[in-house]
Scaffold this active site. Structure first.
Site, PDB file in Angstrom:
ATOM      1  N   GLU A 209     -39.392  84.753  42.955  1.00 55.50           N
ATOM      2  CA  GLU A 209     -39.241  83.305  43.152  1.00 55.50           C
ATOM      3  C   GLU A 209     -38.400  82.732  42.010  1.00 55.50           C
ATOM      4  O   GLU A 209     -38.660  83.001  40.839  1.00 55.50           O
ATOM      5  CB  GLU A 209     -40.618  82.631  43.207  1.00 55.50           C
TER       6      GLU A 209
ATOM      7  N   LYS B  34     -48.269  83.454  63.329  1.00 50.43           N
ATOM      8  CA  LYS B  34     -49.740  83.295  63.339  1.00 50.43           C
ATOM      9  C   LYS B  34     -50.396  84.451  64.084  1.00 50.43           C
ATOM     10  O   LYS B  34     -51.506  84.876  63.750  1.00 50.43           O
ATOM     11  CB  LYS B  34     -50.139  81.954  63.952  1.00 50.43           C
TER      12      LYS B  34
ATOM     13  N   GLY C 271     -38.998  76.574  73.796  1.00 51.02           N
ATOM     14  CA  GLY C 271     -39.976  76.568  72.706  1.00 51.02           C
ATOM     15  C   GLY C 271     -39.371  76.639  71.312  1.00 51.02           C
ATOM     16  O   GLY C 271     -40.063  76.460  70.309  1.00 51.02           O
TER      17      GLY C 271
ATOM     18  N   HIS D  60     -73.635  69.609  58.572  1.00 51.84           N
ATOM     19  CA  HIS D  60     -74.024  70.654  57.629  1.00 51.84           C
ATOM     20  C   HIS D  60     -74.489  71.886  58.401  1.00 51.84           C
ATOM     21  O   HIS D  60     -75.213  71.733  59.399  1.00 51.84           O
ATOM     22  CB  HIS D  60     -75.168  70.155  56.743  1.00 51.84           C
TER      23      HIS D  60
ATOM     24  N   CYS E 274     -40.147  77.599  66.734  1.00 54.42           N
ATOM     25  CA  CYS E 274     -41.599  77.610  66.578  1.00 54.42           C
ATOM     26  C   CYS E 274     -42.268  78.622  67.514  1.00 54.42           C
ATOM     27  O   CYS E 274     -43.013  79.494  67.071  1.00 54.42           O
ATOM     28  CB  CYS E 274     -42.120  76.203  66.837  1.00 54.42           C
TER      29      CYS E 274
ATOM     30  N   VAL F 272     -43.296  79.116  51.900  1.00 54.24           N
ATOM     31  CA  VAL F 272     -44.268  79.287  52.978  1.00 54.24           C
ATOM     32  C   VAL F 272     -44.049  80.599  53.735  1.00 54.24           C
ATOM     33  O   VAL F 272     -44.981  81.372  53.954  1.00 54.24           O
ATOM     34  CB  VAL F 272     -44.184  78.099  53.970  1.00 54.24           C
TER      35      VAL F 272
HETATM   36  P1  FAD Z   1     -36.280  74.348  66.651  1.00 56.59           P
HETATM   37  O1  FAD Z   1     -37.634  74.798  66.921  1.00 56.59           O
HETATM   38  O2  FAD Z   1     -35.454  75.111  65.682  1.00 56.59           O
HETATM   39  O3  FAD Z   1     -35.553  74.321  68.072  1.00 56.59           O
HETATM   40  C1  FAD Z   1     -34.226  73.996  68.220  1.00 56.59           C
HETATM   41  C2  FAD Z   1     -33.702  74.672  69.470  1.00 56.59           C
HETATM   42  O4  FAD Z   1     -32.405  74.169  69.730  1.00 56.59           O
HETATM   43  C3  FAD Z   1     -33.543  76.176  69.357  1.00 56.59           C
HETATM   44  O5  FAD Z   1     -34.246  76.824  70.380  1.00 56.59           O
HETATM   45  C4  FAD Z   1     -32.046  76.428  69.471  1.00 56.59           C
HETATM   46  O6  FAD Z   1     -31.746  77.607  70.209  1.00 56.59           O
HETATM   47  C5  FAD Z   1     -31.589  75.207  70.229  1.00 56.59           C
HETATM   48  N1  FAD Z   1     -30.205  74.835  69.965  1.00 56.59           N
HETATM   49  C6  FAD Z   1     -29.608  74.634  68.752  1.00 56.59           C
HETATM   50  N2  FAD Z   1     -28.341  74.215  68.914  1.00 56.59           N
HETATM   51  C7  FAD Z   1     -28.137  74.148  70.247  1.00 56.59           C
HETATM   52  C8  FAD Z   1     -27.025  73.761  71.040  1.00 56.59           C
HETATM   53  N3  FAD Z   1     -25.898  73.322  70.479  1.00 56.59           N
HETATM   54  N4  FAD Z   1     -27.148  73.836  72.380  1.00 56.59           N
HETATM   55  C9  FAD Z   1     -28.300  74.255  72.974  1.00 56.59           C
HETATM   56  N5  FAD Z   1     -29.386  74.598  72.274  1.00 56.59           N
HETATM   57  C10 FAD Z   1     -29.293  74.546  70.926  1.00 56.59           C
HETATM   58  N6  FAD Z   1     -43.897  74.897  61.317  1.00 56.59           N
HETATM   59  C11 FAD Z   1     -45.177  74.488  61.412  1.00 56.59           C
HETATM   60  O7  FAD Z   1     -45.423  73.286  61.529  1.00 56.59           O
HETATM   61  N7  FAD Z   1     -46.219  75.378  61.383  1.00 56.59           N
HETATM   62  C12 FAD Z   1     -46.010  76.699  61.245  1.00 56.59           C
HETATM   63  O8  FAD Z   1     -46.973  77.480  61.228  1.00 56.59           O
HETATM   64  C13 FAD Z   1     -44.676  77.173  61.135  1.00 56.59           C
HETATM   65  N8  FAD Z   1     -44.431  78.482  60.994  1.00 56.59           N
HETATM   66  C14 FAD Z   1     -43.135  78.917  60.926  1.00 56.59           C
HETATM   67  C15 FAD Z   1     -42.902  80.272  60.747  1.00 56.59           C
HETATM   68  C16 FAD Z   1     -41.607  80.746  60.663  1.00 56.59           C
HETATM   69  C17 FAD Z   1     -41.366  82.222  60.485  1.00 56.59           C
HETATM   70  C18 FAD Z   1     -40.519  79.843  60.780  1.00 56.59           C
HETATM   71  C19 FAD Z   1     -39.105  80.344  60.735  1.00 56.59           C
HETATM   72  C20 FAD Z   1     -40.731  78.489  60.932  1.00 56.59           C
HETATM   73  C21 FAD Z   1     -42.044  78.004  60.998  1.00 56.59           C
HETATM   74  N9  FAD Z   1     -42.336  76.649  61.134  1.00 56.59           N
HETATM   75  C22 FAD Z   1     -43.626  76.220  61.192  1.00 56.59           C
HETATM   76  C23 FAD Z   1     -41.265  75.648  61.213  1.00 56.59           C
HETATM   77  C24 FAD Z   1     -41.044  75.228  62.672  1.00 56.59           C
HETATM   78  O9  FAD Z   1     -40.749  76.364  63.440  1.00 56.59           O
HETATM   79  C25 FAD Z   1     -39.918  74.215  62.764  1.00 56.59           C
HETATM   80  O10 FAD Z   1     -40.172  73.132  61.896  1.00 56.59           O
HETATM   81  C26 FAD Z   1     -39.797  73.685  64.180  1.00 56.59           C
HETATM   82  O11 FAD Z   1     -39.560  74.727  65.089  1.00 56.59           O
HETATM   83  C27 FAD Z   1     -38.672  72.647  64.279  1.00 56.59           C
HETATM   84  O12 FAD Z   1     -38.599  72.176  65.572  1.00 56.59           O
HETATM   85  P2  FAD Z   1     -37.227  71.607  66.179  1.00 56.59           P
HETATM   86  O13 FAD Z   1     -37.559  71.216  67.580  1.00 56.59           O
HETATM   87  O14 FAD Z   1     -36.653  70.601  65.270  1.00 56.59           O
HETATM   88  O15 FAD Z   1     -36.210  72.832  66.176  1.00 56.59           O
HETATM   89  P1  NAI Z   2     -39.413  77.221  51.463  1.00 54.28           P
HETATM   90  O1  NAI Z   2     -38.540  76.092  51.132  1.00 54.28           O
HETATM   91  O2  NAI Z   2     -40.834  76.998  51.803  1.00 54.28           O
HETATM   92  O3  NAI Z   2     -39.413  78.280  50.274  1.00 54.28           O
HETATM   93  C1  NAI Z   2     -38.239  78.860  49.796  1.00 54.28           C
HETATM   94  C2  NAI Z   2     -38.519  79.356  48.393  1.00 54.28           C
HETATM   95  O4  NAI Z   2     -37.422  80.133  47.976  1.00 54.28           O
HETATM   96  C3  NAI Z   2     -38.685  78.235  47.383  1.00 54.28           C
HETATM   97  O5  NAI Z   2     -39.842  78.470  46.638  1.00 54.28           O
HETATM   98  C4  NAI Z   2     -37.416  78.327  46.537  1.00 54.28           C
HETATM   99  O6  NAI Z   2     -37.618  77.914  45.207  1.00 54.28           O
HETATM  100  C5  NAI Z   2     -37.123  79.804  46.620  1.00 54.28           C
HETATM  101  N1  NAI Z   2     -35.734  80.180  46.400  1.00 54.28           N
HETATM  102  C6  NAI Z   2     -34.613  79.516  46.780  1.00 54.28           C
HETATM  103  N2  NAI Z   2     -33.525  80.210  46.421  1.00 54.28           N
HETATM  104  C7  NAI Z   2     -33.958  81.343  45.815  1.00 54.28           C
HETATM  105  C8  NAI Z   2     -33.317  82.466  45.243  1.00 54.28           C
HETATM  106  N3  NAI Z   2     -31.988  82.571  45.247  1.00 54.28           N
HETATM  107  N4  NAI Z   2     -34.074  83.447  44.705  1.00 54.28           N
HETATM  108  C9  NAI Z   2     -35.435  83.349  44.711  1.00 54.28           C
HETATM  109  N5  NAI Z   2     -36.102  82.297  45.245  1.00 54.28           N
HETATM  110  C10 NAI Z   2     -35.370  81.324  45.801  1.00 54.28           C
HETATM  111  O7  NAI Z   2     -38.645  77.987  52.653  1.00 54.28           O
HETATM  112  P2  NAI Z   2     -39.103  79.133  53.613  1.00 54.28           P
HETATM  113  O8  NAI Z   2     -40.311  79.824  53.102  1.00 54.28           O
HETATM  114  O9  NAI Z   2     -37.881  79.915  53.897  1.00 54.28           O
HETATM  115  O10 NAI Z   2     -39.503  78.334  54.914  1.00 54.28           O
HETATM  116  C11 NAI Z   2     -38.526  77.507  55.574  1.00 54.28           C
HETATM  117  C12 NAI Z   2     -39.175  76.348  56.243  1.00 54.28           C
HETATM  118  O11 NAI Z   2     -39.956  76.758  57.333  1.00 54.28           O
HETATM  119  C13 NAI Z   2     -40.049  75.564  55.312  1.00 54.28           C
HETATM  120  O12 NAI Z   2     -39.428  74.342  55.066  1.00 54.28           O
HETATM  121  C14 NAI Z   2     -41.333  75.365  56.012  1.00 54.28           C
HETATM  122  O13 NAI Z   2     -41.601  74.010  56.150  1.00 54.28           O
HETATM  123  C15 NAI Z   2     -41.149  75.989  57.380  1.00 54.28           C
HETATM  124  N6  NAI Z   2     -42.291  76.860  57.603  1.00 54.28           N
HETATM  125  C16 NAI Z   2     -43.516  76.296  57.756  1.00 54.28           C
HETATM  126  C17 NAI Z   2     -44.631  77.072  57.905  1.00 54.28           C
HETATM  127  C18 NAI Z   2     -45.950  76.421  58.008  1.00 54.28           C
HETATM  128  O14 NAI Z   2     -45.998  75.223  58.240  1.00 54.28           O
HETATM  129  N7  NAI Z   2     -47.031  77.148  57.867  1.00 54.28           N
HETATM  130  C19 NAI Z   2     -44.562  78.524  57.941  1.00 54.28           C
HETATM  131  C20 NAI Z   2     -43.224  79.024  57.731  1.00 54.28           C
HETATM  132  C21 NAI Z   2     -42.149  78.201  57.596  1.00 54.28           C
END
Ligand code: FAD
Ligand code: NAI
Length: 465
Positions: free
Chosen positions: A203, A53, A41, A444, A44, A183
């Site tokens: 920020e 979430k 998984g 509605h 994510c 985010v």
């Molecule tokens: P990942 O989910 O990062 O999966 C990659 C996997 O590859 C990992 O499990 C890792 O262990 C494995 N891996 C890496 N290198 C190797 C290797 N060499 N060999 C074997 N395994 C390996 N996105 C949304 O759209 N909605 C959200 O609400 C949302 N919320 C988020 C909240 C947080 C706190 C965070 C951190 C991220 C959130 N994201 C959200 C972003 C989302 O999680 C990522 O965009 C998404 O997981 C990317 O999917 P991926 O398959 O590219 O990689």
């Molecule tokens: P982000 O790119 O959304 O935000 C990082 C923020 O940190 C930016 O506003 C940037 O200007 C600021 N920043 C950078 N350097 C800094 C510094 N030195 N001091 C102060 N501020 C600084 O990245 P974030 O929140 O870490 O999330 C990472 C990724 O995970 C995002 O790209 C997002 O797409 C994904 N994500 C998506 C979610 C969703 O879809 N709901 C939820 C959580 C993460």
């Protein structure tokens, strides 16, 4: 196939990799997926979308009860926080969903190879002492937290943490400083604020949520301030040190100037994420990364090396689970000889705060840079359902091409903006004009009627304002 172990070997079982593996298997290809985590998984399901979430949903209920929103509707309760149970339901959600992927792998006959993969050559990777040869290798290794120099994350200690540590805090910090108003900072900052923490967001830029529409960024800042967050914009953190049970941060204006210190019980570092390519030995496959550390691909998700493909957070584009999933499906279909396409112009993004913030397509700023536009805006306060539900904050904004009326972007701040944005994405995928949306019958009373009214506002003719 004779001398290959698999038709497709996927590296990484996040939403990109596991979905690609399942689709490849569905298409009749012998497929394996390498994952180094204990559970499938990826980010994510394990430490990202799903657990965040779970905490957002639970903390929203807590605040609705504690903060008076329920009392407004005649429901008087005095909630008591049981943080252990809240964390427990988060862990249960993760366990259930990651286990579900394991079930889907078995059902579709995808072999899970446990361990860390590293390239040995362009068609072979080594995993846990075994060399695996595949006709096609799909890199879906995702991303990890970007570190901030001078600020050492230690999730076990629970004082200076990244998003993974911030999901697990054992008690509500009195003062939480969030570094990064993106985010993660706003979602997880909201969780702990709702549970009682004083939250300061530091920020670097002069507005929150870079990449989103300018009006949305302004309104979001107003709403988060009103909710009690302290926003320190145009400010950078130069150091954070743990002293006893507290952290002391040094912050200064981004443009330079006098430094000040902030004391916090917890610090969340959320300044972005970077692609995972370390330890993959890409050079052994003849691959390299771009200046941002990403693996470049063509429109079909082929890398520069024949037989190697890449998708998700490790390639350019927004780091979003649904973008990774769609790329996973498309890449698997291309590998199988079908035509897999992702329309990168129509990828919705949602911030799951309250209200939610969502957008798809171009911002007004980006659209104007390309040519003349018409903009329609409708406030949620004038939407009957939102107003009745005491959810009047926010608006819907539709940006259309001035000449063709084609919708170029849709932005919403609304309690259910994440659900509302799906219809905007679908309309844009079909090349809709604002008139198409305005003349689509919407049920509605629903929040989605605000999208119809914003579309009507593009030509200056909404009914309810
Ligand atoms: P990942 O989910 O990062 O999966 C990659 C996997 O590859 C990992 O499990 C890792 O262990 C494995 N891996 C890496 N290198 C190797 C290797 N060499 N060999 C074997 N395994 C390996 N996105 C949304 O759209 N909605 C959200 O609400 C949302 N919320 C988020 C909240 C947080 C706190 C965070 C951190 C991220 C959130 N994201 C959200 C972003 C989302 O999680 C990522 O965009 C998404 O997981 C990317 O999917 P991926 O398959 O590219 O990689
Ligand atoms: P982000 O790119 O959304 O935000 C990082 C923020 O940190 C930016 O506003 C940037 O200007 C600021 N920043 C950078 N350097 C800094 C510094 N030195 N001091 C102060 N501020 C600084 O990245 P974030 O929140 O870490 O999330 C990472 C990724 O995970 C995002 O790209 C997002 O797409 C994904 N994500 C998506 C979610 C969703 O879809 N709901 C939820 C959580 C993460």
């Amino acid at each position: 196939m004779a001398d290959y172990d698999f038709d497709v070997l996927v590296i990484g079982a996040g939403p990109g990799g596991y979905v690609a593996a399942i689709r490849a298997a569905q298409l009749g290809l012998k497929t394996a997926c390498v994952e180094s985590r204990e559970t499938l998984g990826g980010t994510c399901l394990n430490v990202g979308c799903i657990p965040s979430k779970a905490m957002l949903h639970a903390s929203e209920y807590f605040e609705a009860a504690a903060g008076g929103a329920m009392a407004k509707m005649g429901i008087k309760v005095k909630p008591e926080l049981d943080l252990d149970t809240m964390h427990g339901q988060r862990r249960d959600a993760v366990k259930g969903l990651t286990g579900g992927i394991e079930f889907l792998f078995k059902k579709n006959k995808v072999e899970w190879i446990k361990g860390h993969a590293a390239f040995v050559s362009a068609d072979t990777v080594s995993v846990a002492g075994r060399n695996v040869r595949a006709k096609n290798i799909l890199i879906a290794t995702g991303s990890s937290v970007t570190p901030l120099p001078g600020v050492d994350v230690d999730n076990a200690k629970g004082i200076i943490v990244d998003s993974t540590g911030a999901l697990e805090l054992a008690k509500v910090p009195e003062h939480l400083v969030v570094i990064g108003g993106g985010v993660i900072g706003l979602e997880l900052g909201s969780v702990w604020r709702r549970l009682g923490a004083q939250v300061t967001v530091v920020e670097y830029l002069d507005a929150l949520l870079p990449g989103m529409d300018g009006d949305v960024r302004k309104e979001a800042a107003r709403i988060f301030k009103k909710q009690g967050m302290t926003l320190k914009l145009s400010t950078k953190v130069t150091a954070a040190k743990v002293k006893g049970k507290k952290a002391v941060l040094t912050v200064e204006p981004a443009a330079g100037g006098a430094a000040e210190t902030l004391e916090a019980d917890a610090v969340l570092v959320a300044i972005g994420r970077r692609p995972n390519t370390e330890g993959l030995a890409l050079d052994k496959a003849g691959l390299s990364v771009n200046a941002r550390g990403q693996i470049e691909t063509d429109h079909d998700f082929r890398t520069s090396v024949s037989g190697i493909w890449a998708i998700g957070d490790v390639v350019p584009g927004p780091m979003l689970a649904h973008k990774a999933e769609d790329e996973g499906i498309a890449a698997a279909e291309n590998i199988a000889g079908h035509t897999g396409i992702v329309n990168h112009d129509v990828i919705p993004s949602v911030v799951y705060t309250s209200p939610e913030i969502a957008g798809v397509g171009l911002t007004e700023e980006a659209a104007k840079a390309r040519g003349a536009v018409k903009v329609g805006k409708f406030p949620m306060m004038a939407n009957s359902r939102a107003k009745t539900n005491h959810e009047g904050e926010g608006f819907v904004k539709i940006i259309a091409d001035a000449a063709s009326d084609k919708v170029l972007g849709v932005w919403c701040i609304a309690s259910v903006a994440g659900t509302m944005i799906a219809q905007a994405a679908q309309a844009m995928e079909f090349g809709a004009t604002s008139e198409d949306i305005a003349y689509t019958c919407h049920a509605h009373p629903t929040h989605s009627e605000a999208i119809k009214e914003a579309a009507m506002a593009v030509t200056g003719k909404p009914i309810h304002i």
